[in-house]
Design a protein around this motif. Structure first.
Motif, short mmCIF file in Angstrom:
data_model
loop_
_atom_site.label_atom_id
_atom_site.label_comp_id
_atom_site.label_asym_id
_atom_site.label_seq_id
_atom_site.Cartn_x
_atom_site.Cartn_y
_atom_site.Cartn_z
N GLN A 161 0.82 -1.21 0.00
CA GLN A 161 0.00 0.00 0.00
C GLN A 161 0.85 1.26 0.00
O GLN A 161 0.53 2.22 -0.67
N ALA A 162 1.95 1.24 0.72
CA ALA A 162 2.80 2.43 0.82
C ALA A 162 3.81 2.49 -0.31
O ALA A 162 4.19 3.58 -0.73
N LYS A 163 4.27 1.35 -0.80
CA LYS A 163 5.30 1.32 -1.84
C LYS A 163 4.79 0.51 -3.03
O LYS A 163 4.55 -0.70 -2.89
N LEU A 164 4.64 1.16 -4.16
CA LEU A 164 4.02 0.55 -5.33
C LEU A 164 5.03 0.39 -6.46
O LEU A 164 5.97 1.17 -6.58
N LYS A 165 4.78 -0.62 -7.30
CA LYS A 165 5.62 -0.88 -8.48
C LYS A 165 4.85 -0.54 -9.74
O LYS A 165 3.76 -1.07 -9.98
N TRP A 166 5.45 0.33 -10.57
CA TRP A 166 4.87 0.70 -11.87
C TRP A 166 5.80 0.13 -12.93
O TRP A 166 6.95 0.53 -13.06
N ALA A 167 5.29 -0.81 -13.73
CA ALA A 167 6.11 -1.52 -14.71
C ALA A 167 5.74 -1.11 -16.14
O ALA A 167 4.57 -0.89 -16.46
N HIS A 168 6.76 -1.02 -16.99
CA HIS A 168 6.52 -0.80 -18.42
C HIS A 168 7.72 -1.30 -19.21
O HIS A 168 8.74 -1.72 -18.63
N VAL A 169 7.61 -1.25 -20.54
CA VAL A 169 8.65 -1.85 -21.40
C VAL A 169 9.48 -0.82 -22.14
O VAL A 169 10.30 -1.16 -22.98
N TYR A 170 9.31 0.47 -21.82
CA TYR A 170 9.94 1.54 -22.60
C TYR A 170 11.24 2.02 -21.97
O TYR A 170 11.53 1.76 -20.81
N GLU A 171 12.03 2.74 -22.78
CA GLU A 171 13.35 3.17 -22.33
C GLU A 171 13.27 4.37 -21.38
O GLU A 171 12.28 5.11 -21.37
N THR A 172 14.33 4.56 -20.61
CA THR A 172 14.31 5.61 -19.58
C THR A 172 14.25 7.02 -20.15
O THR A 172 13.78 7.94 -19.49
N GLY A 173 14.72 7.19 -21.40
CA GLY A 173 14.70 8.52 -22.00
C GLY A 173 13.40 8.86 -22.69
O GLY A 173 13.22 10.00 -23.15
N GLU A 174 12.48 7.93 -22.78
CA GLU A 174 11.22 8.18 -23.48
C GLU A 174 10.22 8.90 -22.57
O GLU A 174 10.23 8.71 -21.35
N PRO A 175 9.34 9.71 -23.16
CA PRO A 175 8.38 10.46 -22.34
C PRO A 175 7.49 9.59 -21.45
O PRO A 175 7.08 10.03 -20.37
N TYR A 176 7.21 8.36 -21.89
CA TYR A 176 6.39 7.49 -21.04
C TYR A 176 7.06 7.31 -19.68
O TYR A 176 6.41 7.37 -18.64
N HIS A 177 8.36 7.07 -19.71
CA HIS A 177 9.07 6.85 -18.45
C HIS A 177 9.26 8.15 -17.67
O HIS A 177 9.01 8.20 -16.46
N THR A 178 9.72 9.19 -18.34
CA THR A 178 9.99 10.44 -17.61
C THR A 178 8.71 11.00 -17.00
O THR A 178 8.73 11.53 -15.88
N GLU A 179 7.58 10.85 -17.69
CA GLU A 179 6.32 11.33 -17.12
C GLU A 179 5.79 10.40 -16.03
O GLU A 179 5.11 10.85 -15.10
N ALA A 180 6.11 9.11 -16.12
CA ALA A 180 5.75 8.20 -15.03
C ALA A 180 6.52 8.57 -13.76
O ALA A 180 5.97 8.57 -12.66
N VAL A 181 7.79 8.90 -13.93
CA VAL A 181 8.60 9.33 -12.78
C VAL A 181 8.04 10.62 -12.20
O VAL A 181 7.94 10.79 -10.98
N TRP A 182 7.66 11.56 -13.09
CA TRP A 182 7.03 12.80 -12.62
C TRP A 182 5.76 12.49 -11.84
O TRP A 182 5.52 13.05 -10.75
#
Length: 328
Positions: free
Chosen positions: A24-45
């Motif tokens: 509940q306090a610590k969640l895992k968000w998984a995807h298959v895209y590279e760290t420089g792609e907007p999908y990842h950078t916006e997920a981190v945001w």
């Protein structure tokens, strides 16, 4: 129920509940895209924004580049509660609820504005609701992935040029509709394995949006990029039921708002990138071809409502999608 049975049942519930409380306090968000792609950078945001807005109650770790599995595996992980949130292509979500994959029918969307109209329309929420009813997961947002284009080591100008070609496609059934329309041989390969398959000649080509072709460096092992624009691709941001069901109403509002903001930000970035990248590929010495899209579209249209070719939506849903117009 006997006292002993009640104790056993209670122990089973406790065993089941413990990992959920731990997640509940610590969640895992998984995807298959590279760290420089907007999908990842916006997920981190989004992870940071959710932590801030919940006063640190929810800490989300984002796992990119298939670290927690390929598309099929992270979808399974969501059902098993081994991951808590995912990005997944609508074709993969469509393996559970087929109508949500409707926009992956080749040329079913006219352009980016048609895609935006769908994203913002009640039709999308209605179709997403069907997926939610089946899985109890929450579809929080739709993200633009881009127009998919074909790459190969030869020129392709018309559908006939793809006949017999071994084309890598994602391992989701609906992608067979495109290969069937052009007479190519579909070769499903996990995303993380595509570069090597192209390099070794296991397949003759692949298809993805220009930002993905750049990010995954597929251009290094393919000489030609054909701007077929055959599928206007989308990702859905999905929160597992084991998380969503435990959020308060206020927390659900926070997750929904932040994930929609992240999706909109990533969508705008991807759209901006894909409009510039054709010239970038030319500068890299690649041959970029604008084939006869009208011929490709004509080959695909007869399959749009053909269940044998992967269609799984109603005619009413299809007609509603075709009837959408951009907001004025």
């Amino acid at each position: 129920m006997t006292r002993r049975s009640a104790i056993i049942a209670g122990a089973g519930l406790a065993t089941f509940a413990t990992p959920l409380r731990a997640q509940q306090a610590k969640l895992k968000w998984a995807h298959v895209y590279e760290t420089g792609e907007p999908y990842h950078t916006e997920a981190v945001w989004a992870a940071g924004e959710i932590a801030k807005r919940t006063n640190g109650k929810y800490q989300i770790d984002v796992f990119p580049a298939s670290q927690l599995g390929n598309e099929n595996q992270i979808n399974e992980g969501l059902a098993l509660a081994t991951v808590d949130m995912i990005y997944t292509g609508v074709a993969f979500a469509g393996s559970i609820h087929r109508p949500i994959a409707i926009t992956n029918a080749p040329y079913v969307l006219r352009d980016f504005n048609h895609w935006k109209a769908y994203r913002d329309a009640p039709l999308f929420r209605q179709i997403a609701g069907g997926y939610e009813n089946r899985t109890r997961h929450k579809v929080a947002a739709l993200t633009y992935y881009g127009e998919r284009h074909v790459t190969a080591n030869k020129a392709i100008n018309k559908p006939e040029d793809m006949r017999g070609m071994k084309l890598r496609v994602p391992p989701a059934p609906l992608f067979l509709m495109f290969t069937k329309s052009v007479g190519a041989n579909a070769t499903p390969i996990a995303f993380a394995e595509v570069y090597l398959a192209l390099q070794q000649g296991t397949v003759d080509g692949q298809e993805n949006p220009l930002p993905t072709i750049m990010a995954k460096k597929f251009y290094e092992v393919q000489s030609h990029i054909m701007l077929t624009g055959h599928i206007t691709e989308s990702l859905v941001s999905v929160v597992g039921n084991h998380v969503w069901g435990r959020l308060s109403s206020a927390e659900k509002d926070i997750f929904s708002e932040v994930l929609m903001q992240a999706a909109a930000r990533a969508s705008d970035q991807i759209r901006e990138q894909e409009q510039k990248l054709a010239d970038e590929f030319r500068k890299l010495g690649k041959t970029v071809i604008a084939p006869d899209r009208a011929a490709f579209r004509a080959a695909a249209l007869p399959l749009h409502n053909d269940a044998a070719s992967g269609a799984g939506w109603s005619k009413a849903e299809y007609d509603a999608l075709q009837g959408l117009a951009p907001a004025s």
